[in-house]
Every structure is written in structure tokens, then in C-alpha cells.
Design an enzyme around this catalytic site. Structure first.
Site, PDB file in Angstrom:
ATOM      1  CD1 TRP A   1      47.872  24.382  34.150  1.00  0.00           C
ATOM      2  CD2 TRP A   1      46.106  25.748  34.092  1.00  0.00           C
ATOM      3  NE1 TRP A   1      48.025  25.201  33.067  1.00  0.00           N
ATOM      4  CE2 TRP A   1      46.960  26.050  33.007  1.00  0.00           C
ATOM      5  CE3 TRP A   1      44.936  26.491  34.259  1.00  0.00           C
ATOM      6  CZ2 TRP A   1      46.673  27.061  32.084  1.00  0.00           C
ATOM      7  CZ3 TRP A   1      44.645  27.492  33.350  1.00  0.00           C
ATOM      8  CH2 TRP A   1      45.513  27.765  32.277  1.00  0.00           C
TER       9      TRP A   1
ATOM     10  CD  GLU B   1      55.738  29.082  30.678  1.00  0.00           C
ATOM     11  OE1 GLU B   1      54.604  28.613  30.941  1.00  0.00           O
ATOM     12  OE2 GLU B   1      56.560  29.386  31.561  1.00  0.00           O
TER      13      GLU B   1
ATOM     14  CB  CYS C   1      52.221  39.241  51.346  1.00  0.00           C
ATOM     15  SG  CYS C   1      52.671  38.611  52.981  1.00  0.00           S
TER      16      CYS C   1
ATOM     17  CE  LYS D   1      51.232  12.636  38.482  1.00  0.00           C
ATOM     18  NZ  LYS D   1      51.129  13.685  39.531  1.00  0.00           N
ATOM     19  CG  PHE D   2      48.407  14.050  34.144  1.00  0.00           C
ATOM     20  CD1 PHE D   2      48.854  12.861  33.590  1.00  0.00           C
ATOM     21  CD2 PHE D   2      47.995  14.048  35.461  1.00  0.00           C
ATOM     22  CE1 PHE D   2      48.886  11.692  34.334  1.00  0.00           C
ATOM     23  CE2 PHE D   2      48.012  12.883  36.216  1.00  0.00           C
ATOM     24  CZ  PHE D   2      48.459  11.700  35.653  1.00  0.00           C
TER      25      PHE D   2
ATOM     26  CD  GLU E   1      53.434  31.550  34.378  1.00  0.00           C
ATOM     27  OE1 GLU E   1      53.254  31.090  33.245  1.00  0.00           O
ATOM     28  OE2 GLU E   1      52.997  30.997  35.423  1.00  0.00           O
TER      29      GLU E   1
ATOM     30  CB  CYS F   1      53.168  39.136  56.664  1.00  0.00           C
ATOM     31  SG  CYS F   1      54.512  39.895  55.732  1.00  0.00           S
TER      32      CYS F   1
ATOM     33  CB  CYS G   1      56.390  37.815  52.076  1.00  0.00           C
ATOM     34  SG  CYS G   1      56.380  39.539  52.621  1.00  0.00           S
TER      35      CYS G   1
END
Length: 673
Positions: free
Chosen positions: A320, A312, A161, A361-362, A153, A163, A118
Site C-alpha cells: 500500500w 501485525e 464522520c 494480494k501483493f 485498527e 453526518c 459511522c
């Protein structure tokens, strides 16, 4: 003032995210040895290391990071040093559970992933300031430090948020923006459905409602969420500027239109010392290299045309997406150098050594699970050598041909509920117009609708649903002063509060386009219309049609059938010394290209028919020289004409007349003066 390039290296940046904390210390020496073999010049360090750097509240352990930075410096490798504020430790959330974000439906997220924050939480802000201050004090003078990397990012995966902390902060933000609750009621149109407020205390974030909520409230909450994240960035940036004067501070953007829609990067670009970007190929069936070019052009535009840095991307497949194919041989280098062609001062990856554990990991890396006896590693080493040969182009700028208007606030507004057709997508229109320009071999600058457009002979507006009166005046002045403008449908409709402009559509663009739109009539799923044009050409449109009334504009293409049969589909309006085109349907690619061909003729842009499809030619120019990049995305060898001779930098060979570019290859020529 801080520098706007990483400090230290006299070459382009090459390297990736380095996470030594994932490995035994005995591996670190092997890492730096291999980094030197690969030609690595810089790595990003410490981005997710808060729990190691501050293992308990107020108790710090910098010993391991000291040793990493010293080892990098001893081996001539610079550090992009992260503040780890994208991933607070478990102890922090145990002490401050209200710092976890709450979704619109009222459910609070749990600890166990990254960026569960938040941004309105006072406890988070205080803790982030403390760890950033400690890092700044300790490493401001470290010889490995090239730049600071704040957070990671922003907006991914949580931007907004809902809240109670955010509710209170949202009310303060509204009071600062509008002054009085009466001004909020007026801006939001709360007279509709009886949604009027008597005080700021009655206003909440746009939480889940039985049916569609107030669109102006939702739009302002988007702005609030973006501003709140930017407040936190500025807080960390200012701490680092004070403690390490002269060292540039950045945060990694994600400007690809398909990857992040919660950030106003026009505003963020003004806050960083160096614009950096992360880009990953979206393997959804589209031409991925076109999206890459678009993301790079947009990033350069956010940087104001100045050099930027690809912080990157991936050596091969990611982890993903629904399906994660490997990159083909040569594709990694082609992707990297295409970013450099469009302004990047190097090519960085996520990550250096492929993880054995955790969610990614992949995800591919510079050093894969299988080690150095792999195609990926050999290509990494070869790319490092190629990047090293391009040091001379540092500081040069990519040369654009045309402009494209884009505004994140308009995208946010158009994406809200209850629009005329769910099939109309602002991003899809931007993608389609960009792809058409790309296929005409034109390099695109993106521009805010209020920006100075005078440098561009042609400007396209693929989707500008939200357009202020100032933007309308700016586009009109551009045309009156000799520019050529192409506007797509459902543009100019509402103001900054999502209120429809008075009078007929298209609102603030009526005068420049020389027409009004009495109604729009979106088409059903799978429906299309025939549109006829010059020389009885027939094309198709889908998704959208309009009842256009020319008021000074000439009809160029006409609806042959459908709801608006017999009416104008594409118009052209001469205004002052320029011309404005209007496209009132979603044209098929051939038809859109035909319109842009005519607009290019108006703008005096000659066709580049000598270049094959999917071979891009981009130039970078400046005090460092004049460089031509030829990127061949096809499986066929080709030749690219050279206006003057030069030296091909990746091979050292002389080039004149025509440049041979093998299938899948990249050539970079430093043209003779």
C-alpha cells in the site's frame, strides 16, 4: 480481572492473521501442518468474517469457524479471536445506508472497502453488539481461545464522520463536556468572527467552510471522534468480559507516529487488557529500523512499561505504499526480535497465507505465493525456532534510559490551519529527537506531559504546542527536583482549547526555562541561519528562529545571522536541583546531538562510545532474569561489551567479555546472576 497476556501458551506468541475463509477447506489441514513446522503458537481469526458469520440479518453460520478453531486446538495452536465489526456486510448497509460515513465535504462513502463506518450510527452499534454477543456466547469456553480481538485498527482509514447522526451525537458530547452553550462559546472563542451559538442545536461538526474553521471546534471534534470509537470498543469489550470472564480483550493499535494520527493512545491504553500494536516499515528514505524502535518504545509506554504484543508486521514487502521493496535476507528476523527487545511478548504477522485475490494480494505473508521452497518460508521457520528459544523472558520488562514527552492532543492542535510555518511538523521533531537519542544508544520511554517523570534523569520535549497549566507545573517540578529537561521551540503556547496562554511565550514553560520569547520568525523555504556556540563552534538551523529574552537562563548558543542575529538560540537554566535547556531553532543533526550531549552530562548519563552506530543494545529484566539484546543493523561484524557473562540463547553458546554480533544479526544473552 481479565488476564493481561494471551491465555494458554507458555511461549512467546508467533503466528499471524489466519483467513481460512479465503481458501477451500481442503487447504486448512495443510495450513496447520505447516504452522506446526514453523513453530506457530497463535493465529488471529475471524477479523473480517462478519458476512460469513451472519450471512443474513439474525441468521448465523458458525459451522466453518467451529471447524477452524477445533482444528487449531487439535494442533496445539491458540486463537486470537476477532469480532468482525470493522467490516459490516453488504446487507447491513443496504438496510442502513446512513451507517456509511460522510466526509467533511458532505460526500458519503460507499460500501466496497473495509472500515466504512459511522461510529455514531445507532444501527451499527446495535448490529455490532449482536454479533459480538453471539461470538462471546459460542466461544467463551473454547479451548483454543487465547484472547479476544475487537474490531481492527480503529481510526484506519476513517475516524471522523460528519453526518447528521454524528452532528446530534457531537452536540450531546459537547453538552456532557461543557454543560452549557455559554461554556462552549467561551472555550471556542466564538466572539472572534461572530461565530457565537445560542443553543446546542445550532452546532454542527466542523464541515467544509469557505476559509479556515474554528480551530477549537476542530480540536474538540477530533476528541469527539476518538471518544466515539472508544465508546464502541468499550461496548464490545464489556460484552466479552461478561460472557468470557478472565479472557483478555484487546484491539490492535498503530502507534507509529507516521501511520496513525487520529487516536489518543494514552486513553486507549487504559481500556485494553493487553496493549497490541501493528507496525509496518515506512520505506520513505529514512532509517526504517529507527522508526521501528520508536514505535516499539511508544507502544511499551502506552502499556505503562508492561509487556505488550506485536500483533501485525510484515515478513517482507507491503502493498500500500508508493514503492514496496522486499525485505533483505535476515531483515524479517531482525525486525521481529527488535520488537521483542523493546517489550513485545512475541512477533505476529499479517498474514499467514498470502492472498490470491483482493486489495492486499501483493502484501507478503508467512507462506508466500511461491510456497515453502522460498527464502521467506525458510526464514519464517528459523524465526519460529528463535522465538521458541526465548520463552524464559516472558513477563520481563524493557529497561529505559530517558523519557520523551508526547501528547496526541498537542499534535492534533499543532496540525490545524494557520500556524506560523507549515514547515514545522510535530512528528518530524519527535522523529529527530528520538533518532538523536537512538544514536546515543539510549532506550526511550514516552510519557504524557502530566505523568510522573521522576524516574528519568533526562526528559526531552520535542513538540508540545498544547500544554496545560498542570503540565507546566509538572515539568517545573521535575526540574526543581533534579531532572534535566530539553524543550524544543513552539512549545507551551496554548491551553487545551487552543487558546494562547496569557503573557509572553512560551506560556506555561516560561518559568521552568527561565526566558520569554517576544516573537518567533519562521524562515523561508530553503533558508537557514548560522548559530555559534562554545569554542566558536558553528552549526546551522532552519525552519524556525525566535527572539529569546533570557530571564534567568544563560545563553549557550547564539544566532550569528538571520532575523534574531546576536540573540540566544540555545539556553540553559538552572532551577532548583535540575537544569532546563531550550532550543529555539531546528538544529542540524550534529548540532542537536551536541545539545543532547551537554544535557546528558547534566543528567549524569555517560556516553556509550563503545557501541557503533546502528547497533542497538537493549535490556529486558525481571523475575525471569536479565536479558541483553544486541541488534546489528549494519553490514559489518561487530562486538558488544558484556558487563557479565551469560548464555546466548539463539545459539546456546557461552558469552563473556565481548559478544560477537555478525552483520545483520541479532544476539540475545541471558546474563548470569
Amino acid at each position: 480481572m481479565p488476564e493481561t497476556t494471551p491465555q494458554g501458551p507458555d511461549r512467546l506468541a508467533f503466528g499471524g492473521d489466519y483467513n481460512p475463509e479465503q481458501w477451500p477447506e481442503s487447504v486448512w489441514h495443510e495450513d496447520v501442518r505447516l504452522m506446526r513446522e514453523a513453530g506457530v503458537t497463535m493465529v488471529s481469526v475471524g477479523i473480517f468474517s462478519w458476512a460469513l458469520l451472519e450471512p443474513e440479518p439474525g441468521g448465523y453460520d458458525f459451522g466453518w469457524l467451529d471447524r477452524v478453531l477445533d482444528l487449531l486446538h487439535e494442533n496445539g495452536i491458540r486463537a486470537d479471536l476477532g469480532t468482525p465489526t470493522a467490516s459490516p456486510p453488504a446487507w447491513f448497509y443496504r438496510a442502513h445506508p446512513d451507517a456509511l460515513p460522510v466526509g467533511r465535504e458532505g460526500l458519503r462513502h460507499s460500501f466496497g472497502s473495509r472500515a466504512a463506518i459511522c461510529h455514531s450510527s445507532p444501527a451499527y452499534r446495535e448490529a455490532a453488539a449482536r454479533i459480538t454477543t453471539e461470538l462471546g456466547r459460542r466461544y467463551a469456553g473454547h479451548p483454543a481461545l487465547a484472547m479476544w480481538h475487537v474490531h481492527n485498527e480503529y481510526g484506519v482509514p476513517v475516524s471522523a464522520c460528519y453526518c447528521d447522526n454524528c452532528a446530534a451525537h457531537f452536540r450531546r458530547w459537547l453538552q456532557a463536556r461543557y454543560g452549557t452553550v455559554e461554556a462552549v462559546n467561551d472555550a471556542w472563542g466564538t466572539a472572534f468572527w461572530g461565530l457565537r451559538y445560542r443553543s446546542f442545536d445550532e452546532i454542527d461538526p466542523p464541515r467544509l467552510t469557505p476559509t479556515v474553521g474554528n480551530p477549537a471546534q476542530q480540536l474538540d471534534h477530533r476528541r469527539f471522534a476518538d471518544d466515539t470509537m472508544r465508546e464502541n470498543f468499550r461496548m464490545e469489550r464489556d460484552i466479552l468480559h461478561r460472557l468470557a470472564p478472565g479472557v483478555p480483550v484487546t484491539t490492535n493499535f498503530m502507534t507509529a507516529l507516521s501511520q496513525c494520527d487520529t487516536i489518543d493512545y494514552w486513553a486507549w491504553g487504559r481500556e485494553v487488557d493487553l496493549v497490541t500494536n501493528d507496525h509496518y516499515l515506512m520505506t520513505d528514505g529514512r532509517r526504517t529500523h529507527v522508526n521501528l524502535a520508536m514505535a516499539a518504545d511508544l507502544t511499551r509506554s502506552v502499556a505503562g512499561g508492561a509487556p505488550w504484543l506485536l500483533l501485525e508486521h510484515s515478513t517482507s514487502g507491503v502493498s500500500w505504499q508508493p514503492r514496496n521493496p522486499a525485505k533483505r535476507p535476515g531483515e524479517m528476523a531482525r525486525n521481529s526480535l527488535a520488537h521483542v527487545a523493546r517489550g513485545s511478548e512475541g512477533a505476529m504477522f499479517f498474514q499467514w497465507r498470502q492472498s490470491r485475490k483482493g486489495a492486499e494480494k501483493f502484501h507478503s505473508a508467512m507462506l508466500p505465493h511461491a510456497g515453502t521452497d522460498t527464502r521467506i518460508w525458510r526464514e519464517v521457520v528459523a524465526l519460529g525456532a528463535d522465538i521458541g528459544s526465548l520463552a524464559g523472558l516472558r513477563g520481563t520488562r524493557t529497561v529505559p534510559d530517558v523519557g520523551m514527552v508526547w501528547d496526541w492532543h498537542s499534535w492534533w492542535a499543532q496540525g490545524l490551519e494557520w500556524r506560523p510555518s507549515e514547515d514545522h511538523d510535530a512528528r518530524e521533531r519527535a522523529d529527530s529527537f528520538y533518532e538523536a537519542l537512538y544514536d546515543r544508544h539510549l532506550t526511550v520511554d514516552f510519557a504524557h506531559p502530566g505523568a510522573d517523570l521522576s524516574a528519568y534523569p533526562l526528559v526531552v520535549v520535542p513538540a508540545l504546542y498544547l500544554a496545560t497549566e498542570e503540565s507546566g507545573r509538572n515539568l517545573r517540578a521535575y526540574v526543581e527536583n533534579g531532572g534535566t529537561l530539553v524543550v524544543s521551540y513552539f512549545s507551551g503556547i496554548v491551553d487545551e482549547h487552543d487558546a494562547v496562554h496569557p503573557g509572553a511565550y512560551p506560556g506555561v514553560l516560561r518559568d521552568v526555562l527561565g526566558l520569554t520569547v517576544e516573537e518567533w520568525s519562521p524562515l523561508g523555504a530553503g533558508e537557514s541561519v548560522r548559530i555559534t556556540g562554545p569554542q566558536d563552534a558553528t552549526v546551522t538551523g532552519d525552519v524556525w528562529t525566535e527572539f529569546v529574552v533570557p530571564r534567568g537562563a544563560e545563553t549557550v548558543w547564539t544566532y550569528a545571522d538571520g532575523p534574531a542575529a546576536g540573540g540566544p538560540a540555545v539556553t540553559r537554566h538552572r532551577l532548583g536541583r535540575g537544569t532546563a535547556w531550550y532550543v529555539s531553532s531546528r538544529l542540524d543533526p550534529l548540532a542537536l546531538d551536541a545539545v543532547l550531549e551537554s544535557a546528558c552530562e547534566d543528567a549524569g548519563i555517560a556516553p556509550r562510545t563503545e557501541l557503533p552506530r546502528d547497533v542497538e543494545v537493549v535490556r529486558r529484566c525481571g523475575d525471569g532474569g536479565d536479558y541483553l539484546f544486541a541488534v546489528n543493523h549494519t553490514p559489518h561484524d561487530t562486538k558488544v561489551p558484556l558487563e557479565r557473562p551469560g548464555t546466548e540463547l539463539l545459539s546456546g553458546e557461552h558469552a563473556a567479555g565481548h559478544l560477537a554480533v555478525p552483520a545483520g544479526a541479532v544476539k540475545v544473552v541471558r546474563l548470569d546472576a
